[in-house]
Motif scaffolding. Structure first.
Motif, mmCIF file in Angstrom:
data_model
loop_
_atom_site.group_PDB
_atom_site.id
_atom_site.type_symbol
_atom_site.label_atom_id
_atom_site.label_comp_id
_atom_site.label_asym_id
_atom_site.label_seq_id
_atom_site.Cartn_x
_atom_site.Cartn_y
_atom_site.Cartn_z
ATOM 1 N N ALA A 75 13.700 80.799 19.303
ATOM 2 C CA ALA A 75 12.533 81.782 19.045
ATOM 3 C C ALA A 75 11.503 81.423 20.130
ATOM 4 N N ASN A 76 11.309 82.381 20.885
ATOM 5 C CA ASN A 76 10.294 82.070 21.842
ATOM 6 C C ASN A 76 8.846 82.885 21.626
ATOM 7 N N VAL A 77 7.745 82.135 21.534
ATOM 8 C CA VAL A 77 6.769 82.491 21.140
ATOM 9 C C VAL A 77 5.398 82.197 22.043
ATOM 10 N N SER A 78 4.506 83.172 22.289
ATOM 11 C CA SER A 78 3.313 83.016 22.923
ATOM 12 C C SER A 78 2.086 83.657 22.006
ATOM 13 N N ILE A 79 0.910 83.435 22.382
ATOM 14 C CA ILE A 79 0.024 84.377 21.954
ATOM 15 C C ILE A 79 -1.135 84.652 23.129
ATOM 16 N N ILE A 128 22.594 87.543 22.170
ATOM 17 C CA ILE A 128 21.842 88.749 22.125
ATOM 18 C C ILE A 128 20.006 88.560 22.229
ATOM 19 N N VAL A 129 19.608 88.921 23.143
ATOM 20 C CA VAL A 129 18.227 88.654 23.709
ATOM 21 C C VAL A 129 17.424 89.950 23.343
ATOM 22 N N SER A 130 16.525 89.363 22.711
ATOM 23 C CA SER A 130 15.389 90.418 22.486
ATOM 24 C C SER A 130 14.388 90.616 23.561
ATOM 25 N N GLU A 131 13.399 91.814 23.630
ATOM 26 C CA GLU A 131 12.416 91.958 24.437
ATOM 27 C C GLU A 131 11.513 91.213 23.492
ATOM 28 N N PRO A 132 10.365 90.848 24.263
ATOM 29 C CA PRO A 132 9.060 90.050 23.519
ATOM 30 C C PRO A 132 8.564 91.084 22.916
ATOM 31 N N ASP A 133 8.912 91.978 21.857
ATOM 32 C CA ASP A 133 8.394 92.960 21.378
ATOM 33 C C ASP A 133 8.024 92.793 19.865
ATOM 34 N N ALA A 192 -1.378 90.941 29.961
ATOM 35 C CA ALA A 192 -0.271 89.768 30.553
ATOM 36 C C ALA A 192 -0.122 88.735 29.137
ATOM 37 N N TYR A 193 1.227 88.433 29.225
ATOM 38 C CA TYR A 193 1.597 87.480 27.993
ATOM 39 C C TYR A 193 1.073 86.310 28.333
ATOM 40 N N GLY A 194 0.901 85.484 27.337
ATOM 41 C CA GLY A 194 0.565 83.947 27.389
ATOM 42 C C GLY A 194 1.605 83.326 27.616
ATOM 43 N N THR A 195 1.481 81.849 27.970
ATOM 44 C CA THR A 195 2.652 80.800 28.068
ATOM 45 C C THR A 195 3.515 80.860 26.843
ATOM 46 N N ARG A 196 4.737 80.865 26.713
ATOM 47 C CA ARG A 196 5.588 80.612 25.597
ATOM 48 C C ARG A 196 6.330 79.232 25.448
ATOM 49 N N THR A 197 6.375 78.897 24.387
ATOM 50 C CA THR A 197 7.128 77.939 23.856
ATOM 51 C C THR A 197 8.647 78.389 23.001
ATOM 52 N N GLU A 198 9.561 77.529 23.433
ATOM 53 C CA GLU A 198 11.083 78.119 22.734
ATOM 54 C C GLU A 198 11.380 76.953 21.635
ATOM 55 N N LEU A 199 11.423 77.498 20.407
ATOM 56 C CA LEU A 199 11.705 76.767 19.204
ATOM 57 C C LEU A 199 13.246 76.741 19.047
ATOM 58 N N THR A 248 0.080 87.766 18.530
ATOM 59 C CA THR A 248 1.520 86.978 18.480
ATOM 60 C C THR A 248 2.402 87.707 19.293
ATOM 61 N N VAL A 249 3.105 87.063 20.450
ATOM 62 C CA VAL A 249 4.374 87.839 20.942
ATOM 63 C C VAL A 249 5.614 86.850 20.716
ATOM 64 N N ILE A 250 6.668 87.597 20.208
ATOM 65 C CA ILE A 250 7.808 86.609 19.877
ATOM 66 C C ILE A 250 8.973 87.519 20.669
ATOM 67 N N GLY A 251 9.966 86.587 21.306
ATOM 68 C CA GLY A 251 11.201 87.330 21.687
ATOM 69 C C GLY A 251 12.403 86.346 21.017
ATOM 70 N N LEU A 252 13.510 86.940 20.660
ATOM 71 C CA LEU A 252 14.336 85.837 20.042
ATOM 72 C C LEU A 252 15.623 86.102 20.930
ATOM 73 N N GLU A 253 16.382 84.729 21.033
ATOM 74 C CA GLU A 253 17.613 84.902 21.574
ATOM 75 C C GLU A 253 18.495 84.325 20.349
ATOM 76 N N VAL A 254 19.506 85.097 19.854
ATOM 77 C CA VAL A 254 20.480 84.871 19.067
ATOM 78 C C VAL A 254 22.018 84.501 19.535
ATOM 79 N N GLY A 279 10.937 69.517 28.855
ATOM 80 C CA GLY A 279 10.131 70.670 29.588
ATOM 81 C C GLY A 279 11.088 71.805 29.629
ATOM 82 N N LYS A 280 10.522 72.952 29.804
ATOM 83 C CA LYS A 280 11.662 74.145 29.733
ATOM 84 C C LYS A 280 12.327 74.208 30.954
ATOM 85 N N GLU A 281 13.563 74.289 30.893
ATOM 86 C CA GLU A 281 14.333 74.458 32.363
ATOM 87 C C GLU A 281 14.217 75.912 32.775
HETATM 88 P P1 ADP Z 1 15.351 81.816 28.864
HETATM 89 O O1 ADP Z 1 16.944 82.270 28.594
HETATM 90 O O2 ADP Z 1 15.234 80.877 30.045
HETATM 91 O O3 ADP Z 1 14.902 81.169 27.827
HETATM 92 P P2 ADP Z 1 14.838 84.544 29.395
HETATM 93 O O4 ADP Z 1 14.196 85.337 30.373
HETATM 94 O O5 ADP Z 1 16.404 84.898 28.722
HETATM 95 O O6 ADP Z 1 14.907 83.128 29.063
HETATM 96 O O7 ADP Z 1 13.947 84.754 27.965
HETATM 97 C C1 ADP Z 1 14.307 84.404 26.569
HETATM 98 C C2 ADP Z 1 13.375 85.096 25.394
HETATM 99 O O8 ADP Z 1 12.124 84.875 25.563
HETATM 100 C C3 ADP Z 1 13.602 86.496 25.545
HETATM 101 O O9 ADP Z 1 13.888 86.814 24.365
HETATM 102 C C4 ADP Z 1 12.123 87.128 25.816
HETATM 103 O O10 ADP Z 1 11.689 88.457 25.243
HETATM 104 C C5 ADP Z 1 11.389 86.042 25.313
HETATM 105 N N1 ADP Z 1 9.970 85.862 26.194
HETATM 106 C C6 ADP Z 1 9.765 86.042 27.425
HETATM 107 N N2 ADP Z 1 8.509 85.692 27.727
HETATM 108 C C7 ADP Z 1 7.976 85.640 26.605
HETATM 109 C C8 ADP Z 1 6.550 85.150 26.049
HETATM 110 N N3 ADP Z 1 5.483 85.088 27.125
HETATM 111 N N4 ADP Z 1 6.243 85.255 24.894
HETATM 112 C C9 ADP Z 1 7.180 85.117 23.753
HETATM 113 N N5 ADP Z 1 8.275 85.525 24.159
HETATM 114 C C10 ADP Z 1 8.849 85.721 25.454
#
Ligand code: ADP
Ligand code: MG
Ligand code: ZN
Length: 477
Positions: A195-199, A153-158, A206-213, A5-11, A262-264
């Motif tokens: 919350a952005n998440v992919s698997i 505050i945007v996190s890396e997909p870590d 390479a990361y998978g396609t993410r959805t934003e929750l 699981t790969v997650i990145g958060l926008e707060v 759809g994601k803009e």
């Molecule tokens: P946007 O503002 O369009 O949502 P950003 O580039 O600012 O796009 O990224 C938003 C968040 O998505 C960041 O926290 C990033 O870490 C996370 N993110 C990007 N790619 C992935 C992925 N493949 N899987 C999970 N999270 C991801």
């Protein structure tokens, strides 16, 4: 297939400034609709924004606390879209040149520390609010919130799992609250998370396609939404289909995420530098001044509570969960010593009372020196530990000193040997059979006699004295 699981958060964190980002309107919550607005935050033509310096200071505080590089020059940009709660027709945010980049927050799961990267921190304004009439086909708009300052505050997909995401969020929230720049209230929306998440197959780079929750208003719901979404994406891939990049809403009553749109893409927003605002150039000396005034942050305080007070990490977590609670603990320890005992009292007796009425420790009716006095009375043998708990309840509800309560209610330990001896004689006279049995070798009956004395003294007899006297008198023929 084994997936990771790969997650990145926008707060989005609402800043605790008195006035808005571009005008002098109040940010106070709960005022009648449209009473905290002016031509600037209503987006009237011809108005000019003036940056609230306090917001820049708050953003620098957070950037320093999360180890970010602060850009010497950052630029506000317009993010264009139409919505009735956005009177300007664009949000002012930062795009190509954010205020801060490249930081991190440490997150501990299962005793292991992982470092989660912070991509960027920038300032932006909030939109107003739409209120939909339940009875008529009408919507109202309230601009009180329009122009309220936010930090994004945007996190890396870590982040590698829902639980880790929740802990990252809690840590970030604690930092914001300790810095006194955000109240951190998720239910009221002053701390919000997308919350952005992919698997991806384990081992694949390479990361998978993410959805934003969106639409999760508690830490628990963030974790639940992510868990649901990971399972959903796995099922999609298992069916041989592809995950679609989209924004999904968490539906709490259904415990499921639902496709929203759809994601803009960022180019959809036609970002461009805001011509009404000059770039933000922060003076390095100002940064230094802000840095030297930073409070001790939660992670460091937690470590210090373990090292200096010898507390178990779990206790240190609880006691540093709020700055005011940590201050309360330290004030009591300064007065009384014995950190472990103080911690136990605070975590059991004090927090039980405070949590029961959802009261903040800052409004606690028992002052640290009163708690210290109570603990000293136990040590001095003036009251038993058990009685101390009832005294504490009284202190909490009346705010009175423990000495006064013990004196007035006659709760002091009875260790007066004369009085106890007389009571023992009484009990022995009342129970001749048991005295006989004891003397015939049934020594287990000692407990019975202790119980009788405790009954007569309402539990206040000093057990040591009672035991010694009883053995003496029962043993003698
Ligand atoms: P946007 O503002 O369009 O949502 P950003 O580039 O600012 O796009 O990224 C938003 C968040 O998505 C960041 O926290 C990033 O870490 C996370 N993110 C990007 N790619 C992935 C992925 N493949 N899987 C999970 N999270 C991801
Ligand atoms: Mg996003
Ligand atoms: Zn205004």
């Amino acid at each position: 297939m084994n997936y990771e699981t790969v997650i990145g958060l926008e707060v989005h964190a609402q800043m605790l400034t008195e006035s808005k980002l571009w005008c002098a309107c109040s940010t106070a919550f709960g005022a009648p609709p449209n009473t905290h607005t002016c031509p600037v935050c209503q987006g009237m033509p011809g108005v000019l924004p003036v940056l609230n310096k306090k917001v820049v200071e708050f953003a620098i505080r957070l950037a320093l606390a999360t180890h970010c590089r602060i850009a010497p020059r950052s630029v506000f940009a317009r993010k264009n879209y139409f919505y009735p709660d956005l009177p300007k027709g664009y949000q002012v945010s930062m795009f190509e040149s954010p205020l801060a980049e490249g930081g991190w927050i440490d997150v501990e799961t299962d005793g292991r520390t992982r470092r989660i990267g912070i991509t960027r921190i920038h300032m932006e304004d909030d939109a107003g609010k739409l209120i939909h009439d339940e009875l008529k086909p009408v919507s109202y708009v309230d601009y009180n919130r329009a122009g309220t300052p936010l930090l994004e505050i945007v996190s890396e997909p870590d982040i590698r799992g829902p639980e880790e995401a929740a802990i990252y969020l809690k840590n970030l929230r604690d930092i914001l609250v300790y810095l006194e720049i955000c109240d951190g209230n998720m239910e009221e929306g002053s701390f919000r998370c997308d919350a952005n998440v992919s698997i991806r197959p384990r081992g694949q780079e390479a990361y998978g396609t993410r959805t934003e929750l969106k639409n999760m208003n508690s830490f628990r719901n963030v974790a639940r939404a992510l868990e649901y979404e990971v399972r959903r994406q796995m099922a999609v891939l298992k069916d041989g289909e592809a995950v679609i990049q989209e924004t999904r809403l968490w539906n709490d009553s259904r415990s499921a995420t639902e496709a929203m749109r759809g994601k803009e893409e960022s180019h959809d927003y036609r970002y461009f530098p805001d011509p009404d605002l000059i770039p933000v150039a922060v003076d390095p000396e100002w940064i230094e001044r802000i840095e030297s005034a930073l409070p001790e942050l939660p992670a460091r305080k937690r470590g210090r509570f373990v090292d200096d007070y010898g507390l178990p990490p779990g206790d240190a977590d609880v006691l540093t969960s709020k700055k005011a609670l940590a201050d309360y603990f330290e004030a009591t320890v300064r007065d009384y010593g014995q950190p472990k005992a103080v911690g136990n009292w605070i975590m059991s007796e004090l927090l039980r009372e405070l949590n029961a009425e959802d009261r903040d420790v800052a409004d606690c009716p028992v002052r640290p020196e009163q708690l210290a006095a109570l603990l000293r009375m136990i040590d001095g043998g003036e009251i038993s530990g058990k009685i101390a708990k009832t005294v504490f309840q009284d202190m909490y509800h009346s705010g009175r000193d423990p000495e006064e309560i013990v004196r007035e209610k006659g709760l002091a330990v009875v260790s007066d040997t004369g009085r106890l001896a007389a009571l023992i004689d009484e009990v022995m006279a009342e129970n001749p059979g048991q005295v006989e049995d004891y003397r015939a070798g049934k020594e287990k009956l000692l407990g019975f006699f202790v119980g009788q004395i405790m009954k007569k003294t309402k539990g206040q007899a000093d057990p040591k004295t009672v035991n010694a006297l009883l053995k003496d008198k029962l043993g003698a023929r």
